[in-house]
Design an enzyme around this catalytic site. Sequence first.
Site, PDB file in Angstrom:
ATOM      1  N   THR A 130      -6.374   0.740  11.677  1.00 54.44           N
ATOM      2  CA  THR A 130      -6.632   0.905  10.239  1.00 54.44           C
ATOM      3  C   THR A 130      -6.740  -0.410   9.478  1.00 54.44           C
ATOM      4  O   THR A 130      -7.154  -0.410   8.316  1.00 54.44           O
ATOM      5  CB  THR A 130      -5.497   1.718   9.594  1.00 54.44           C
ATOM      6  OG1 THR A 130      -4.265   1.046   9.843  1.00 54.44           O
ATOM      7  CG2 THR A 130      -5.447   3.130  10.120  1.00 54.44           C
ATOM      8  N   CYS A 151      -8.425   1.747   6.575  1.00 55.76           N
ATOM      9  CA  CYS A 151      -7.925   2.515   5.423  1.00 55.76           C
ATOM     10  C   CYS A 151      -8.369   1.906   4.092  1.00 55.76           C
ATOM     11  O   CYS A 151      -8.868   0.785   4.035  1.00 55.76           O
ATOM     12  CB  CYS A 151      -6.407   2.615   5.492  1.00 55.76           C
ATOM     13  SG  CYS A 151      -5.604   1.096   4.973  1.00 55.76           S
ATOM     14  N   GLU A 158       0.215  -0.514  16.373  1.00 58.98           N
ATOM     15  CA  GLU A 158      -0.642   0.608  15.968  1.00 58.98           C
ATOM     16  C   GLU A 158      -1.607   0.984  17.101  1.00 58.98           C
ATOM     17  O   GLU A 158      -1.851   2.160  17.366  1.00 58.98           O
ATOM     18  CB  GLU A 158      -1.438   0.274  14.691  1.00 58.98           C
ATOM     19  CG  GLU A 158      -2.247   1.490  14.227  1.00 58.98           C
ATOM     20  CD  GLU A 158      -3.109   1.240  13.008  1.00 58.98           C
ATOM     21  OE1 GLU A 158      -2.803   0.320  12.208  1.00 58.98           O
ATOM     22  OE2 GLU A 158      -4.112   1.955  12.859  1.00 58.98           O
ATOM     23  N   CYS A 175       0.865  -1.189   0.000  1.00 57.32           N
ATOM     24  CA  CYS A 175       0.000   0.000   0.000  1.00 57.32           C
ATOM     25  C   CYS A 175       0.900   1.237   0.000  1.00 57.32           C
ATOM     26  O   CYS A 175       2.126   1.126   0.144  1.00 57.32           O
ATOM     27  CB  CYS A 175      -0.861  -0.011   1.257  1.00 57.32           C
ATOM     28  SG  CYS A 175       0.167   0.070   2.749  1.00 57.32           S
ATOM     29  N   HIS A 222       3.627   1.884  11.673  1.00 61.50           N
ATOM     30  CA  HIS A 222       2.451   1.621  12.514  1.00 61.50           C
ATOM     31  C   HIS A 222       2.134   2.749  13.485  1.00 61.50           C
ATOM     32  O   HIS A 222       1.062   2.779  14.064  1.00 61.50           O
ATOM     33  CB  HIS A 222       2.678   0.316  13.292  1.00 61.50           C
ATOM     34  CG  HIS A 222       3.223  -0.766  12.413  1.00 61.50           C
ATOM     35  ND1 HIS A 222       4.572  -0.989  12.270  1.00 61.50           N
ATOM     36  CD2 HIS A 222       2.605  -1.619  11.567  1.00 61.50           C
ATOM     37  CE1 HIS A 222       4.772  -1.954  11.393  1.00 61.50           C
ATOM     38  NE2 HIS A 222       3.594  -2.357  10.944  1.00 61.50           N
TER      39      HIS A 222
END
Length: 316
Positions: A170, A200, A131, A17, A79
């Site tokens: 996310t 996300c 995260e 990503c 993260h």
Amino acid sequence: MSQPALTLYLAAPRGFCAGVDRAIKIVEMALDKWGAPVFVRHEIVHNKFVVDGLRDKGAVFVEELDECPDDRPVIFSAHGVPKSVPNAAKAREMIYVDATCPLVSKVHIEAQRHADNGLQMIMIGHAGHPETVGTMGQLPDGEVLLVETVEDVATVDVRDPEKLAFVTQTTLSVDDTADIVAALQSRFPSIVGPHKEDICYATTNRQEAVKAMAPKCDAMLVVGAPNSSNSKRLVEVGARAGCNYAQLVQRATDIDWRALDGITSMGITAGASAPEVLINEVIDAFRDRYDVTVEMVETAVENVEFKVPRVLREPA
Ligand code: 10D
Ligand code: SF4
């Protein structure tokens, strides 16, 4: 002897990503700018192949800032980190570059904004995941309540049910999170949610592609690491969408060929931290054993790109 026929479905989007791409570039550019060693707090992204490659170029991976010397640059992983980490780096006058994905930083800002507005925060996420630790660490200890499951919603002990907001990790399962959010809204009707989802675009798109691909496949492999949250979610989504055998593999050597005996269709995808070279390695391993026909299952086209921080774009 002729090989058995196999239709190999390839999910799109899959693999890297924009946040992962940016984080890896940050480490590479920091090594170019400052030379080795450059320290990296936590795996820059959850992939051993990526981490080993950067280590070979002079990156030193540590878990805590205490393990870094004052006089070498340090990079924070994609993260995200609790606020205490950049604060400690500043106090030690260290050079640091924050490789937190901008979409994770967006969640951090959101949590702070809700707290500034007097709302108590609930985080939907996995305990101990970096995260989650980073997002909860945007506010003082004990200020953010963690909810991992629908069952947790029933027992979460809030200050004032009228003054609540939630954020999420996310990389969660879109469907599981919708259930948790529904439970929160049912127990706390005035709870405030994100403007736009915290899960996300990359997580959502990879899960959508797996949902489209899984029902066509006798078996499915997700290229990704065992500590990669978004990769593990793809395995679960595949199994739930009707694929009888869904497994995580780090590399082609992890494939259990005996378990795949007799298949005629196979699905392949990869988590957001898995490089395309490893996906190709897995596809090649199938080509060695089967007469493969590749078919794409494309449910979205991505064109997101994030800039690296300015300090790395400026000449040394
Ligand atoms: O475990 P994870 O899915 O959060 O991280 P990974 O490094 O596998 O993938 C990139 C995702 C990030 C940095 C979190 F948004
Ligand atoms: Fe950013 Fe999403 Fe990638 Fe995480 S998975 S690094 S939030 S784009």
